[in-house]
Design a protein around this motif. Structure first.
Motif, PDB file in Angstrom:
ATOM      1  N   ARG A 150      31.844  10.383  47.401  1.00 24.24           N
ATOM      2  CA  ARG A 150      31.138  10.461  48.681  1.00 24.24           C
ATOM      3  C   ARG A 150      30.279  11.730  48.739  1.00 24.24           C
ATOM      4  O   ARG A 150      29.110  11.697  49.139  1.00 24.24           O
ATOM      5  CB  ARG A 150      32.153  10.474  49.820  1.00 24.24           C
ATOM      6  N   ARG A 151      30.860  12.847  48.306  1.00 25.51           N
ATOM      7  CA  ARG A 151      30.156  14.117  48.377  1.00 25.51           C
ATOM      8  C   ARG A 151      28.896  14.107  47.510  1.00 25.51           C
ATOM      9  O   ARG A 151      27.881  14.699  47.867  1.00 25.51           O
ATOM     10  CB  ARG A 151      31.105  15.232  47.922  1.00 25.51           C
ATOM     11  N   PHE A 152      28.967  13.435  46.370  1.00 30.08           N
ATOM     12  CA  PHE A 152      27.833  13.371  45.452  1.00 30.08           C
ATOM     13  C   PHE A 152      26.945  12.154  45.703  1.00 30.08           C
ATOM     14  O   PHE A 152      26.100  11.833  44.872  1.00 30.08           O
ATOM     15  CB  PHE A 152      28.318  13.377  44.006  1.00 30.08           C
ATOM     16  N   SER A 180      28.716  12.830  35.894  1.00 29.74           N
ATOM     17  CA  SER A 180      29.372  13.687  34.904  1.00 29.74           C
ATOM     18  C   SER A 180      30.063  14.887  35.554  1.00 29.74           C
ATOM     19  O   SER A 180      31.143  15.307  35.125  1.00 29.74           O
ATOM     20  CB  SER A 180      28.354  14.166  33.867  1.00 29.74           C
ATOM     21  N   VAL A 181      29.448  15.448  36.586  1.00 28.02           N
ATOM     22  CA  VAL A 181      30.080  16.566  37.296  1.00 28.02           C
ATOM     23  C   VAL A 181      31.343  16.095  38.010  1.00 28.02           C
ATOM     24  O   VAL A 181      32.377  16.774  37.987  1.00 28.02           O
ATOM     25  CB  VAL A 181      29.097  17.212  38.295  1.00 28.02           C
ATOM     26  N   VAL A 182      31.280  14.921  38.634  1.00 32.23           N
ATOM     27  CA  VAL A 182      32.463  14.363  39.297  1.00 32.23           C
ATOM     28  C   VAL A 182      33.598  14.184  38.299  1.00 32.23           C
ATOM     29  O   VAL A 182      34.758  14.531  38.573  1.00 32.23           O
ATOM     30  CB  VAL A 182      32.113  13.026  39.976  1.00 32.23           C
ATOM     31  N   LEU A 183      33.300  13.646  37.131  1.00 37.63           N
ATOM     32  CA  LEU A 183      34.327  13.444  36.102  1.00 37.63           C
ATOM     33  C   LEU A 183      34.933  14.774  35.655  1.00 37.63           C
ATOM     34  O   LEU A 183      36.146  14.884  35.455  1.00 37.63           O
ATOM     35  CB  LEU A 183      33.722  12.721  34.891  1.00 37.63           C
ATOM     36  N   ALA A 184      34.092  15.784  35.500  1.00 38.74           N
ATOM     37  CA  ALA A 184      34.584  17.085  35.054  1.00 38.74           C
ATOM     38  C   ALA A 184      35.491  17.729  36.087  1.00 38.74           C
ATOM     39  O   ALA A 184      36.441  18.442  35.736  1.00 38.74           O
ATOM     40  CB  ALA A 184      33.400  18.007  34.747  1.00 38.74           C
ATOM     41  N   ALA A 185      35.202  17.482  37.369  1.00 37.78           N
ATOM     42  CA  ALA A 185      35.933  18.159  38.444  1.00 37.78           C
ATOM     43  C   ALA A 185      37.170  17.412  38.913  1.00 37.78           C
ATOM     44  O   ALA A 185      38.004  17.989  39.623  1.00 37.78           O
ATOM     45  CB  ALA A 185      34.993  18.380  39.631  1.00 37.78           C
TER      46      ALA A 185
END
Length: 233
Positions: A118-120, A142-147
């Motif tokens: 949701r945030r992204f 990719s950032v979501v997966l990393a975080a």
């Protein structure tokens, strides 16, 4: 030693020396910007730190784990957003997150995954295969997966590339949250103006070497921009 420690790192691809005797440290509870032009050796350094690429020489530890001696242990400590690739074209963002959660043995991960999507601004495309994604959508995924798993060491390679303002703001928020909970964050980018918004210190690379390590305030504003250009000259 917690955080990221790189000592005398050398990476060669045949006759090409991509990283040449790099030493740097990124501490826990801090965000470090890894700055420099394309081809400076930034991404190669992060690939070694993430366990994707073996070093030619030198030693790299993440959260106290040597990436060569215990690559699996190092990968457990790291959340890594690569500069290119990393996504399965025929899988959806939700399937990527589900696979990551299963591989890491995460429980109760779904609410955090939904909140990150949701945030992204990816919640509406969570069930679409990534093959049709724009470059910016892929970066955000990719950032979501990393975080997702709240790693002890968060490595983001060019997370702002091609990303819209919503994605930039969400990425900056992820960096702040990771730093505030005591994680080590390294943001690799050539976009100085974005890095200085959220990082505590900067490591500048040129030609495979570290040419400066400086507090981020020294790179802010017009004077900071001139100092940065001088370092890259």
């Amino acid at each position: 030693m917690s955080g990221l420690s790189v000592e005398g790192l050398v990476v060669r691809f045949g006759p090409v020396v991509a990283v040449d005797d790099v030493t740097l440290r990124a501490g826990a509870g801090r965000a470090t910007a890894l700055l420099g032009r394309n081809g400076a050796g930034k991404s190669t350094t992060l690939r070694v730190a993430s366990g994707v690429l073996p070093p030619t020489a030198g030693r790299v530890t993440v959260d106290g784990v040597d990436v060569v001696e215990d690559p699996l242990g190092a990968k457990r400590a790291v959340g890594y957003c690569p500069d290119v690739g990393g996504l399965v074209p025929r899988a959806t963002p939700w399937e990527h997150l589900e696979l990551s959660a299963r591989l890491r043995g995460l429980r109760g991960w779904e609410p955090r995954a939904r909140e990150l999507l949701r945030r992204f601004d990816l919640d509406d495309v969570a069930d679409r295969v990534t093959a049709g994604f724009s470059h910016g959508m892929g970066r955000r995924t990719s950032v979501v997966l990393a975080a997702l798993h709240e790693p002890r060491v968060l490595l983001l390679d060019e997370p702002f590339d091609g990303v819209d303002p919503t994605g930039v703001d969400a990425t900056l928020e992820v960096v702040r949250e990771a730093r505030d909970r005591g994680a080590t964050v390294v943001v690799c980018t050539h976009l100085r103006d974005l890095a200085v918004q959220v990082c505590d210190e900067a490591v500048v690379m040129r030609g495979g070497r570290v040419v400066a390590t400086t507090p981020v305030p020294a790179l802010r504003g017009e004077e900071g921009a001139r100092a940065y250009r001088d370092l890259l000259a």
